[in-house]
Structure formats: C-alpha cells, structure tokens
Design an enzyme around this catalytic site. Structure first.
Site, PDB file in Angstrom:
ATOM      1  NE  ARG A   1     -17.651  32.806  77.191  1.00  0.00           N
ATOM      2  CZ  ARG A   1     -18.782  32.196  77.556  1.00  0.00           C
ATOM      3  NH1 ARG A   1     -19.120  31.060  76.993  1.00  0.00           N
ATOM      4  NH2 ARG A   1     -19.566  32.706  78.467  1.00  0.00           N
TER       5      ARG A   1
ATOM      6  CG  HIS B   1     -18.934  34.153  83.571  1.00  0.00           C
ATOM      7  ND1 HIS B   1     -19.028  35.170  82.638  1.00  0.00           N
ATOM      8  CD2 HIS B   1     -19.811  33.178  83.159  1.00  0.00           C
ATOM      9  CE1 HIS B   1     -19.912  34.818  81.710  1.00  0.00           C
ATOM     10  NE2 HIS B   1     -20.389  33.625  82.005  1.00  0.00           N
TER      11      HIS B   1
ATOM     12  CD  GLN C   1     -24.114  33.642  84.605  1.00  0.00           C
ATOM     13  OE1 GLN C   1     -23.967  33.361  83.434  1.00  0.00           O
ATOM     14  NE2 GLN C   1     -25.305  33.741  85.171  1.00  0.00           N
TER      15      GLN C   1
ATOM     16  CG  ASP D   1     -21.091  26.448  86.482  1.00  0.00           C
ATOM     17  OD1 ASP D   1     -21.768  26.026  85.525  1.00  0.00           O
ATOM     18  OD2 ASP D   1     -20.007  27.075  86.317  1.00  0.00           O
TER      19      ASP D   1
ATOM     20  CB  CYS E   1     -23.992  30.405  85.218  1.00  0.00           C
ATOM     21  SG  CYS E   1     -22.940  28.965  85.030  1.00  0.00           S
TER      22      CYS E   1
HETATM   23  N1   CP Z   1     -23.686  31.335  81.276  1.00  0.00           N
HETATM   24  C1   CP Z   1     -22.988  31.515  80.135  1.00  0.00           C
HETATM   25  O1   CP Z   1     -22.028  32.293  80.084  1.00  0.00           O
HETATM   26  O2   CP Z   1     -23.443  30.810  79.073  1.00  0.00           O
HETATM   27  P1   CP Z   1     -22.727  30.660  77.640  1.00  0.00           P
HETATM   28  O3   CP Z   1     -21.482  29.868  77.870  1.00  0.00           O
HETATM   29  O4   CP Z   1     -23.724  29.976  76.785  1.00  0.00           O
HETATM   30  O5   CP Z   1     -22.398  32.040  77.145  1.00  0.00           O
HETATM   31  N1  NVA Z   2     -17.940  27.255  84.593  1.00  0.00           N
HETATM   32  C1  NVA Z   2     -18.505  27.170  83.270  1.00  0.00           C
HETATM   33  C2  NVA Z   2     -19.352  28.349  82.997  1.00  0.00           C
HETATM   34  C3  NVA Z   2     -20.014  28.381  81.663  1.00  0.00           C
HETATM   35  C4  NVA Z   2     -20.805  29.618  81.440  1.00  0.00           C
HETATM   36  C5  NVA Z   2     -17.401  27.055  82.239  1.00  0.00           C
HETATM   37  O1  NVA Z   2     -16.410  27.787  82.368  1.00  0.00           O
HETATM   38  O2  NVA Z   2     -17.499  26.235  81.334  1.00  0.00           O
END
Ligand code: CP
Ligand code: NVA
Length: 324
Positions: A102, A129, A132, A223, A263
């Site tokens: 990540r 993502h 997701q 989101d 998400c």
């Molecule tokens: N939706 C998602 O990826 O959540 P986290 O950031 O908690 O992993």
């Molecule tokens: N768009 C959000 C998604 C989190 C899972 C972020 O990148 O923070």
C-alpha cells in the site's frame, strides 16, 4: 498474470474467474472452513499508509488457507526513503512467497512488481485500489446475480477507488455516472483507459449534477472527500463537496431498490449520513467483509500460478550452489 496491480491488466474473463473463485472460497469458509492450500506460505505486507480492512482481511485470508502474513508498518520499511523500492522488492521477495503493498505514489507499486521475484498485489496507491474493486464487484454480483443492465452512480471525489470502479465497470458494461465538482472529476486518461478496456461499450458520463447522476441508478457509491495524503486540503474540500453527500434525499432519486456502497472508512455526516450508512439499502458491511473473500481468491490464484515458477527458482538456486 503474475501480479495483481490494476483491474485493467486483467481480461473480463479472468476477473470473472477470480470472482467465481471468491464465491467458492466464501462458501467453503462458511461451511467447514477453507482447505490449507497455502500451507506454510508467507505474505509480506508493506504499508506506507494506515489500514484496517486491507491489513486485517489479508492477514485473515492467509490464516484461513494455512499461510502466514507479516505486517511491515510505514515506520519499518521506509519505502523509497530508507531503501529503494527495487531493493526492498528483491530482499523481501527472498523471504516471502507473495507481497502486498500500500503506497502513496503508484510508481512504488510498479517498481515493486518490476523487481520482485514473487507476485505483488496492489493494496491501494494514490492511483487505484483494485482489491477494493474486486470486493465491490463481488458484492454487486451477490446482490444482483449478474452485471447486465446495471447502473452505478459514484458521488464525490474522483480518487483511487473511482479509478478501480471505472475499470471494473468497463469489464462488465456497468453504466457509470460520476458526479463531482469541477476539479475533482476523473482524469481524462482514466476515462479513456476505461473506455478502451470496455472496447467502446462502456456507458460513462461525468457531471456536476448529483441528482441527474443517481436518476435510476441501482448502485450509489461514495468515498471520503479527502483521501490519505490529502489531509492539508480537508477544509478546502469540505467547502465544495456537500452537494454530493449521499443522504436520504438524494437516495430518493435513485432506483427504489438501489443499494448504497462505500469502501470505508466513512466520514459520517460528510460524504454519507448515518441514516443511509445504517439504513436498509446500505451494503457497507457485507462489502467490507467481501474484501476477505475477494483477496483470498487473488492470493490463491496468484500463488497457484507462481508455484511452478517457484519450484524452478528454488531448483536453480540449489544447482547454482552445487556447482560452486
Ligand atoms: N477500504 C480500505 O481499503 O480500508 P482500509 O484503508 O482500512 O484498508
Ligand atoms: N480514497 C481513500 C480510500 C481508503 C480506503 C483513500 O485513499 O484514503
């Protein structure tokens, strides 16, 4: 395909196969638990950003199939700072059987995949993502039984999640309407990529009008207005996004059986209201659980593909040692 970096790297057929596998593994888990098909295999998880769902669902997915997951926090690895991503990929790939990362910059994901001797999974970057996206497609498939004729409306900031939703929609001809203020709409190259992936069949529209976007929609998705890494812009964003809030009023313009997806993490009272997030049309929590099942399928599939290569890699290493 060795890695899982972008839904656009996979064919619709292959994504569908992964979804079928996820459903099978979910059923199996609900019955008697999964078989230990990844016994003694290890997943290395590299995080530059915080996580609840991604971290825990990957860790539990590995545990369910007899494997092990190793959490490497942002402080430990220092991807691209303490050490180059290429070096991290090669070192970590010597210890574990598969890597999940990540990151902020998407380039870290691409570099990781370029240099890693083992499969790499994208657990979110600033660009997309895909894990997701897989859980979302799985949730939609379970809800509607198929993808034909569906219309998804995405409200709010066009971000990493939006990118993966657009690619998923392109694979299965889900009509997409994105409602976002000027400056926060999907980049033209993302729309072009989705259109290309959908071979001209993707029906996608971008508007500033949230009511028009949800008209007749079967899936309402939102989101956070401020993604990880954008915290300094939070106030500026809070000023422009309120018309795009998913609330009961807006939901009233969608199909009467529409489902609501997010998400998570949610910023209740901002992009979504409590009554909608906790209401009968919400699928937020089954959707979050599906991260576990979708990712288990990705892990099992990639590891099965890698098993043959891994055997050869280990044999080559052994021979090299013998010949010295
Ligand atoms: N939706 C998602 O990826 O959540 P986290 O950031 O908690 O992993
Ligand atoms: N768009 C959000 C998604 C989190 C899972 C972020 O990148 O923070």
């Amino acid at each position: 395909m060795k890695h899982f970096l972008d839904l656009a790297d996979w064919t619709a057929d292959d994504v569908y196969k992964l979804l079928r596998l996820a459903l099978k593994l979910k059923d199996e888990w609900l019955e008697d638990g999964n078989k230990p098909v990844l016994k003694n295999k290890a997943l290395g998880m590299v995080f530059q950003k915080p996580s609840l769902r991604t971290r825990v669902s990957f860790e539990m997915a590995m545990q369910h199939v007899g494997g092990h997951a190793l959490y490497l926090s942002p402080q430990e690895i220092g991807l691209g700072k303490r050490e180059s991503t290429a070096d991290v990929a090669r070192v970590l790939g010597g210890y574990v059987d598969i890597i999940m990362a990540r990151t902020f910059a998407h380039q870290h994901i691409l570099d990781m995949a370029r240099w890693s001797p083992v499969p790499v999974i994208n657990g979110l970057s600033d660009y997309n993502h895909p894990c997701q996206g897989m859980a979302d497609l799985l949730t939609i498939l379970e809800e509607f039984g198929q993808f034909d004729g569906l219309h998804m409306a995405y409200l709010g900031d066009s971000n990493n999640v939006t990118t993966s939703l657009l690619m998923g929609a392109a694979h299965f001809n889900i009509k997409m309407t994105v409602a976002a203020p000027e400056g926060y709409q999907p980049a033209q190259d993302v729309i072009d990529k989705a259109r290309q992936l959908g071979r001209g069949k993707l029906d996608v529209a971008v508007t500033t009008d949230p009511v028009a976007a949800v008209e007749g929609a079967h899936i309402i998705y939102t989101d956070t207005w401020t993604s990880m890494g954008q915290e300094e812009e939070a106030d500026k964003r809070r000023a422009v996004f309120p018309p795009y809030q998913v609330n009961a009023d807006l939901l009233g313009h969608a199909d009467k059986d529409a489902i609501v997806m997010h998400c998570l993490p949610a910023h209740r009272g901002e992009e979504i209201t409590d009554d909608v997030a906790d209401g009968p049309q919400s699928r937020l929590f089954p959707q979050a659980e599906n991260r576990l099942h979708a990712q288990k399928a990705i892990l099992v599939h990639l590891m099965a593909e890698a098993a043959v290569k891994d055997k050869k890699r280990k044999k080559d290493k052994k021979n090299k040692k013998k010949n010295k």
